[in-house]
Design a protein around this motif. Structure first.
Motif, PDB file in Angstrom:
ATOM      1  N   MET B 218      47.414  94.419 -42.899  1.00 58.16           N
ATOM      2  CA  MET B 218      47.203  93.831 -44.032  1.00 58.16           C
ATOM      3  C   MET B 218      46.179  94.619 -44.951  1.00 58.16           C
ATOM      4  N   PHE B 219      45.050  95.147 -44.324  1.00 62.85           N
ATOM      5  CA  PHE B 219      43.760  95.802 -44.895  1.00 62.85           C
ATOM      6  C   PHE B 219      43.935  97.274 -44.851  1.00 62.85           C
ATOM      7  N   VAL B 220      45.015  97.711 -44.427  1.00 65.18           N
ATOM      8  CA  VAL B 220      45.255  99.406 -44.503  1.00 65.18           C
ATOM      9  C   VAL B 220      44.622  99.987 -45.776  1.00 65.18           C
ATOM     10  N   GLY B 221      44.109 100.774 -45.848  1.00 66.99           N
ATOM     11  CA  GLY B 221      43.603 101.614 -47.281  1.00 66.99           C
ATOM     12  C   GLY B 221      42.616 100.730 -47.785  1.00 66.99           C
ATOM     13  N   ILE B 222      42.041  99.567 -47.377  1.00 68.10           N
ATOM     14  CA  ILE B 222      41.030  98.615 -48.041  1.00 68.10           C
ATOM     15  C   ILE B 222      39.797  99.201 -47.678  1.00 68.10           C
ATOM     16  N   ASN B 223      38.678  99.539 -48.411  1.00 73.02           N
ATOM     17  CA  ASN B 223      37.409  99.541 -48.143  1.00 73.02           C
ATOM     18  C   ASN B 223      36.672  98.314 -48.010  1.00 73.02           C
ATOM     19  N   ILE B 224      36.271  97.889 -46.679  1.00 69.96           N
ATOM     20  CA  ILE B 224      35.816  96.529 -46.661  1.00 69.96           C
ATOM     21  C   ILE B 224      34.645  96.456 -47.356  1.00 69.96           C
ATOM     22  N   ASP B 225      33.752  97.420 -47.247  1.00 70.27           N
ATOM     23  CA  ASP B 225      32.413  97.425 -47.964  1.00 70.27           C
ATOM     24  C   ASP B 225      32.552  96.987 -49.092  1.00 70.27           C
ATOM     25  N   LYS B 226      33.588  97.826 -49.802  1.00 72.73           N
ATOM     26  CA  LYS B 226      33.583  97.669 -51.486  1.00 72.73           C
ATOM     27  C   LYS B 226      34.048  96.140 -51.694  1.00 72.73           C
ATOM     28  N   LEU B 227      35.086  95.940 -50.807  1.00 68.41           N
ATOM     29  CA  LEU B 227      35.723  94.633 -51.042  1.00 68.41           C
ATOM     30  C   LEU B 227      34.697  93.532 -50.867  1.00 68.41           C
ATOM     31  N   SER B 228      33.900  93.564 -49.917  1.00 69.00           N
ATOM     32  CA  SER B 228      32.633  92.443 -49.721  1.00 69.00           C
ATOM     33  C   SER B 228      31.838  92.518 -50.710  1.00 69.00           C
ATOM     34  N   MET B 229      31.525  93.650 -51.549  1.00 65.12           N
ATOM     35  CA  MET B 229      30.655  93.640 -52.526  1.00 65.12           C
ATOM     36  C   MET B 229      31.311  92.934 -53.742  1.00 65.12           C
TER      37      MET B 229
END
Lengths: 180, 236
Positions: B218-229
């Motif tokens: 589901m999170f393929v291609g998603i930058n988790i750090d950016k998403l977190s911010m």
């Protein structure tokens, strides 16, 4: 996400589709290696095998296996090659029917490695492949009620932290732990 | 030695038994012939090819003797395919490269040299000279390309239906369907614990993703750090 020609084509559905489900698609490429050549792709954009979930990897290879069997039956092929070449592009498996004098040749020329080179390759792969069985065993153990889930989780922690030189000791410890 | 005449008088079971006895890979598996094992469990084994196409060239096979892929029981083949993913990853890490080739030959004409079914995992590097593995693109008439479409569609559809029924999980794979970013946002909204995890423990969450293929998907291609911010901003 980056633009991908294959992703676009999958959405357009213009190709000659031989099989499709929610995750996978198999087509007859317009410029095949041989008549009956089937190209199989996961719909999810990925370029490396490890980006796919275990079940999807399993389905992908079974689809390749069945494509090969279909080609044997439908085309009376004498053999098939199933080839997955990872690159930076959308991952695909090619299933290619083979017949006598078909002009195709995928056989490589073997390299000569020295015994020392073989040993060093052997050691570095063993070191990396060491965790494979362990992690799988982990996943199975709670289901078999061999030990409480908590214990299994603790063990997982332990496995991640083992320093290289202690691996052998760890294996021995694991063995002796199992002996009552 | 077994004569031609003996062979003719033998039952298929006896011939299979004879093949097993003479199989070099069965001897390797039993430890009667030395090999360089890189992985082994109760069902499968992986060894280094002694005539490698490249450094790290590995053979993966079942411990039980099967002459061809289609006769391998479903659960054993499934295990071998799943393990292939991890072995390929290990080979690439060990050889410090990011690509590999998986090569299967069915039938002597295709290059199958062993009566014990096995396949090849080969680490690849740019300009490694292994152009042999490239898939040729040849020109054929459109009618020629199309001529087997319906036959292949029929056979393949049937085999996949049977496979999914046997696997008994026809619906389960749907979870892995790629989802849009809007749907992903909805999913995060609907699951406060996921949102909290991403905001407060992004590193832990990344580990969770590695352990859970469906979630990872589901999170393929998603930058988790950016998403977190981003989620932190929204929260404020």
């Amino acid at each position: 996400m980056m633009a991908c020609v294959v992703c676009d084509k999958i959405k357009e559905k213009k190709a000659l589709i031989v099989y499709e489900d929610v995750n996978l698609i198999a087509i007859l490429p317009s410029k095949p290696a041989a008549v009956g050549h089937i190209k199989i792709m996961p719909k999810q954009h990925s370029s490396k095998l490890e980006e796919l979930g275990d079940e999807l990897v399993q389905d992908l290879f079974f689809l390749a296996n069945f494509s090969s069997a279909s080609v044997f039956e439908a085309l009376q092929a004498h053999g098939t090659n199933i080839i997955l070449n990872e690159s930076d592009n959308h991952l695909a498996i090619d299933v290619i029917p083979r017949k006598e004098n078909d002009g195709l040749d995928f056989m490589w020329k073997p390299k000569q490695l020295t015994p020392e080179e073989m040993d060093s390759v052997h050691n570095s792969i063993k070191d990396k492949a060491f965790v494979i069985g362990k992690v799988e065993q982990e996943q199975k153990e709670p289901a078999q009620e061999a030990e409480p889930v908590e214990a299994a989780e603790e063990k997982k922690e332990e496995i991640i932290k083992i320093p290289e030189e202690e691996k052998t000791n760890y294996l021995i410890k694991q063995l002796t732990d199992k002996i009552p | 030695m077994v004569s031609e005449e003996d062979l003719q008088n033998m039952s298929p079971e006896e011939i299979a038994e004879l093949q097993r006895k003479q199989c070099i890979f069965c001897k390797i598996i039993k430890g009667e012939i030395p090999s360089k094992k890189v992985f082994e469990d109760d069902k499968i084994i992986a060894i280094l090819d002694i005539n490698p196409a490249a450094k790290g060239h590995t053979l993966i096979m079942t411990k039980e003797h099967y002459p061809i892929l289609p006769v391998i029981p479903l659960d054993v083949a499934a295990h071998m395919f799943r393990t292939t993913k991890y072995l390929v990853k290990s080979l690439k890490e060990a050889m410090v490269t990011n690509s590999a080739t998986v090569f299967i030959a069915n039938g002597a004409i295709a290059g199958q040299q062993s009566p014990h079914f096995l396949y090849h995992l080969i680490p690849r590097e740019p300009d490694d000279g292994l152009d042999k593995f490239m898939i040729p693109a040849n020109e054929f008439k459109e009618e020629e390309v199309k001529q087997h479409l319906s036959a292949l569609k029929g056979k393949l559809g049937l085999m996949m239906r049977e496979y999914k029924a046997k696997k008994g999980k026809e619906g389960e794979v749907k979870q892995a369907k790629p989802i849009s970013q809007q749907d992903l946002a909805k999913f995060i909204d609907a699951n406060p614990q996921v949102r909290e995890a991403i905001i407060n423990h992004p590193e832990e969450f990344k580990k969770q993703l590695e352990a859970n293929p469906e979630l990872k998907h589901m999170f393929v291609g998603i930058n988790i750090d950016k998403l977190s911010m981003a989620l932190k901003q929204i929260k404020k």
